[in-house]
Design a protein around this motif. Structure first.
Motif, mmCIF file in Angstrom:
data_model
loop_
_atom_site.group_PDB
_atom_site.id
_atom_site.type_symbol
_atom_site.label_atom_id
_atom_site.label_comp_id
_atom_site.label_asym_id
_atom_site.label_seq_id
_atom_site.Cartn_x
_atom_site.Cartn_y
_atom_site.Cartn_z
ATOM 1 N N UNK A 36 0.835 -1.197 0.000
ATOM 2 C CA UNK A 36 0.000 0.000 0.000
ATOM 3 C C UNK A 36 0.865 1.239 0.000
ATOM 4 N N UNK A 37 0.295 2.359 -0.455
ATOM 5 C CA UNK A 37 1.056 3.610 -0.517
ATOM 6 C C UNK A 37 1.023 4.365 0.801
ATOM 7 N N UNK A 38 -0.119 4.298 1.495
ATOM 8 C CA UNK A 38 -0.293 5.047 2.730
ATOM 9 C C UNK A 38 -0.399 4.086 3.904
ATOM 10 N N UNK A 39 0.399 4.333 4.930
ATOM 11 C CA UNK A 39 0.386 3.542 6.157
ATOM 12 C C UNK A 39 -0.127 4.449 7.267
ATOM 13 N N UNK A 40 -1.156 4.002 7.979
ATOM 14 C CA UNK A 40 -1.734 4.831 9.031
ATOM 15 C C UNK A 40 -1.853 4.017 10.315
ATOM 16 N N UNK A 55 7.570 12.681 5.838
ATOM 17 C CA UNK A 55 6.937 11.364 5.799
ATOM 18 C C UNK A 55 5.424 11.404 5.958
ATOM 19 N N UNK A 56 4.900 12.380 6.704
ATOM 20 C CA UNK A 56 3.464 12.369 6.926
ATOM 21 C C UNK A 56 3.003 13.332 7.982
ATOM 22 N N UNK A 57 1.866 12.970 8.637
ATOM 23 C CA UNK A 57 1.190 13.876 9.547
ATOM 24 C C UNK A 57 0.722 13.145 10.808
ATOM 25 N N UNK A 58 0.646 13.916 11.900
ATOM 26 C CA UNK A 58 0.077 13.448 13.161
ATOM 27 C C UNK A 58 -1.288 14.101 13.330
ATOM 28 N N UNK A 59 -2.255 13.352 13.859
ATOM 29 C CA UNK A 59 -3.632 13.847 13.927
ATOM 30 C C UNK A 59 -3.870 14.841 15.049
ATOM 31 N N UNK A 106 -3.571 0.705 9.355
ATOM 32 C CA UNK A 106 -4.346 0.588 8.122
ATOM 33 C C UNK A 106 -3.413 0.782 6.937
ATOM 34 N N UNK A 107 -3.792 0.224 5.804
ATOM 35 C CA UNK A 107 -3.072 0.434 4.549
ATOM 36 C C UNK A 107 -4.065 0.912 3.500
ATOM 37 N N UNK A 117 3.448 8.378 4.236
ATOM 38 C CA UNK A 117 3.618 8.020 2.822
ATOM 39 C C UNK A 117 4.907 7.208 2.733
ATOM 40 N N UNK A 118 4.763 5.917 2.519
ATOM 41 C CA UNK A 118 5.918 5.032 2.594
ATOM 42 C C UNK A 118 7.003 5.404 1.594
ATOM 43 N N UNK A 119 6.590 5.886 0.432
ATOM 44 C CA UNK A 119 7.588 6.261 -0.565
ATOM 45 C C UNK A 119 8.430 7.446 -0.158
ATOM 46 N N UNK A 120 7.948 8.241 0.817
ATOM 47 C CA UNK A 120 8.675 9.437 1.245
ATOM 48 C C UNK A 120 9.498 9.213 2.501
#
Length: 724
Positions: free
Chosen positions: A488-492, A532-536, A585-586, A553-556
């Motif tokens: 998957x592209x997004x890991x949460x 890489x991403x964001x915190x809620x 989640x993926x 974003x795993x690619x980043x």
């Protein structure tokens, strides 16, 4: 009773118990049931759909209601997952900008303006004093209205439910499986066994109950029913007493014994008396738990029952009034005298203890004669050692091939982990290889020899479940040390908790490490956004439950490791809160959807354990650029309060290096041992229908296409692979 016990069957087997009637037209209700299940990532198998269609509509509706409640809880969809930032993962501000916005809001509020100004004059502002910080600023309904619908994707999780038999038959079968398990059970499974044993005490029983903790829970039910107790050591009685007080039957934590009725006291003392009378040498077992025995004596009042004098001897040994040389003490005396051969001869009478002492004995041996004697003794008693101990020692010896100076990781039964430098001398390679061959031969002898073995390639890197303590309850959870692909592209990540009495603040963080385990960066409430991403956003109290998320974003991702962790900043511990769980989640890049979407949940596990920092798993990037998850199920002691990712990153990195570089025995090992003469092994990815009759199948999920009579081993019953 049905509402309480039916979920056990679904959780353990993914089978839905079905009644034999009444017959009716349930097809429409079954299709509606299936449609609702899809929204949470579950589906009815064709066989289950057909069986439900033949039942009455009312029956199907009742089954659907109970099943939906169970699977929603399995995936974590039984609670409302709100997010501090209503548009998360979009529009998450930079940390400093967010904090300044909270200060500005506090200055606008007449109730907090003066206090905030005073703090600003000192140069330090307490974030918790700001009204807008750490508390939801919108309702769950407003969050849903602000988020787009989830776009379905081929990679969404789909867990298939299969038809079961009558509930009574399913419960009896599950009881036999849990009670007769060859490996210790986790906390949730122990609770399930306790409930099942009470119901099934008068029915069929397993041929053997090899795990002592399981025997204690079964004995508790037998005592209540007036049946004969299963006792062959004094410690069995102590474990039963712990079970009666809802204590720790593994005897790793102290139990506060309750006052016991006279009938129960008589039963325990009579059982203890019979054990010692049959074999007085069993008194030596008392030394291992002397304090527990002394506390239990205060509840049993053995002096009131002179008819059981042998039971009184147990407490005399505990108080030091009677000598009963312990087996371990005799072994230590021989080793202290330099009589290793004598110690080995004595240990042969306790094969399990000999196996657990092999490393020490080989390091203590000074001559080749002594080393040969140790190995020969192990080879001789191997058939008498439990399968899980054989495999545990095999895994240990495999990892002892590493050079000295490495890190040594310790994990106790409650998942608490710590690391030290490995200062042990090496084990001789000749002896190590000879033992490995002997252990593999012994394991191969005990394993079944199926004519056709069908294996899902994804299960090969799953660690053998040598103990239920090395995993956690939940969905999609694998034993500690297992590796699984991440697609998957997004890991949460997500964490949910609900406090019991005190204000409780859990903090979800993600630590990114380089290939040499040095820190690259992290995401947490102190660092809301990174490449890489964001915190809620930070939630600091949870009277009605609270959730935090991290989107990656795993690619980043920079670095080679992503380590999610849950830190307790304030309040109740993991074992004190009303509820807490972690998962991930993926998603594909364009799926959108709410912060929590049950169809995209790949794993959800309960957060229970000692310590103030939880490390559920780690994500590793391979040389090919693909990501995999390695399961940890670990807890760090941490600080009493204010735990933060910045403060424990060095400890986490050291622990991670010790875990990642250790090689676990996996399903692959057993498959290779079963791949002998007469067994055809086929790797099967689920495409096409295997022909040729029944097979033995090992995989992550239950397939639909196998011939009747096939033996199916999945994650839910993987412990069945461990030979007795």
């Amino acid at each position: 009773m049905i509402d309480r016990l039916e979920p056990l069957v679904i959780r353990h087997t993914f089978r839905v118990p079905l009644p034999t009637g009444p017959v009716g037209e349930g097809a429409i209700a079954a299709r509606q049931f299936d449609a609702v299940l899809l929204s949470v990532g579950f589906k009815l198998s064709p066989d289950l759909m057909e069986r439900l269609a033949g039942l009455s509509q009312e029956t199907v509706v009742r089954i659907a209601g109970r099943t939906l409640r169970t699977v929603r809880e399995l995936v974590g969809d039984h609670v409302r997952h709100n997010s501090y930032f209503i548009n998360f993962p979009a529009n998450v501000p930079a940390t400093e900008d967010f904090w300044m916005a909270c200060v500005t809001d506090a200055l606008r509020d007449e109730k907090t303006r003066a206090g905030t100004l005073d703090q600003l004059w000192t140069g330090v502002v307490n974030l918790l004093s700001l009204p807008a910080y750490g508390r939801y600023q919108h309702t769950y309904a407003e969050l849903l209205a602000a988020q787009d619908e989830l776009i379905a994707a081929a990679g969404d999780r789909l867990t298939v439910l299969h038809p079961g038999g009558e509930l009574a038959d399913e419960l009896a079968s599950l009881y036999l499986v849990l009670a007769g398990s060859t490996t210790p059970l986790g906390e949730e499974h122990q609770r399930d066994l306790r409930a099942l044993a009470e119901r099934c005490v008068d029915g069929p029983q397993p041929e053997a109950i090899p795990v002592r903790e399981n025997r204690a829970l079964v004995n508790q039910a037998r005592l209540k029913a007036g049946s004969e107790l299963l006792l062959d050591t004094a410690t069995d009685v102590l474990r039963l007493a712990c079970a009666l007080s809802d204590g720790d039957v593994a005897l790793t934590e102290p139990t506060r014994f309750r006052s016991l009725p006279r009938t129960v006291r008589r039963a325990l003392l009579a059982g203890l008396d019979s054990v010692v009378a049959a074999n007085p040498a069993k008194l030596a077992d008392v030394h291992a738990h002397r304090e527990e025995w002394k506390r239990l004596a205060e509840r049993l009042h053995p002096h009131e029952y002179p008819r059981w004098p042998h039971a009184a001897e147990v407490f005399a040994v505990a108080r030091g009034e009677r000598k009963a040389p312990s087996f371990d003490g005799r072994v230590e005396e021989l080793l202290a005298e330099g009589d290793l051969l004598g110690a080995v001869k004595l240990l042969k009478s306790a094969p399990g203890k000999l196996f657990r002492a092999l490393d020490r004995l080989l390091r203590t041996a000074l001559t080749q004669e002594e080393r040969d004697a140790v190995v020969a003794a192990a080879e001789q008693v191997a058939p008498e050692v439990s399968g899980r101990v054989v495999l545990s020692v095999r895994e240990h010896l495999h990892n002892r091939a590493r050079e000295t100076g490495e890190l040594r990781v310790f994990v106790n039964r409650r998942g608490r982990a710590w690391v030290i430098d490995d200062a042990r001398s090496v084990v001789g390679p000749v002896e190590r290889e000879r033992l490995i061959v002997a252990l593999d031969d012994e394991t191969r002898r005990r394993l079944p020899s199926p004519e056709r073995l069908l294996v899902d390639p994804e299960v090969l890197d799953v660690a053998l479940p040598l103990s239920g303590k090395a995993t956690a309850a939940g969905l999609g959870v694998l034993p500690r040390g297992s590796l699984s692909a991440v697609e998957g592209e997004l890991l949460r990540f997500f964490v949910y908790w609900k406090e019991t009495e005190r204000r409780t603040d859990f903090d979800l963080s993600a630590l990114m490490l380089n290939a040499d385990y040095s820190t690259n960066t992290w995401l947490s409430y102190t660092s809301l956004t990174e490449v890489e991403g964001e915190h809620s956003g930070d939630i600091v109290e949870a009277p009605d439950g609270a959730s935090e998320f991290i989107n990656l974003r795993l690619g980043a991702v920079r670095g080679a490791f992503v380590v999610p962790q849950v830190n307790i900043f304030a309040g109740e511990g993991f074992e004190e809160v009303e509820e807490s769980f972690f998962g991930f989640m993926l998603r594909e890049g364009e799926q959108l959807g709410r912060p929590f979407e049950p169809r995209t949940v790949r794993m959800k596990s309960e957060l229970r354990g000692a310590g103030r920092v939880a490390l559920p798993l780690v994500f590793l990037r391979g040389d090919d650029g693909r990501w995999r998850a390695k399961w940890l199920h670990l807890h760090l002691k941490g600080s009493p309060s204010a735990n933060r990712v910045e403060e424990n990153r060095v400890t986490v990195a050291n622990l991670l290096r010790g875990i990642v570089e250790r090689e676990q025995l996996t399903v692959r090992h057993l498959v290779e041992l079963m791949s002998g003469e007469g067994t055809t092994v086929t790797l099967w990815d689920g495409e096409g229908v295997p022909e040729g009759g029944p097979v033995t199948y090992i995989g992550l999920r239950h397939p639909d296409e196998l011939a009747e009579g096939s033996r199916i081993v999945t994650i839910e019953n993987l412990r069945d692979l461990i030979p007795a």
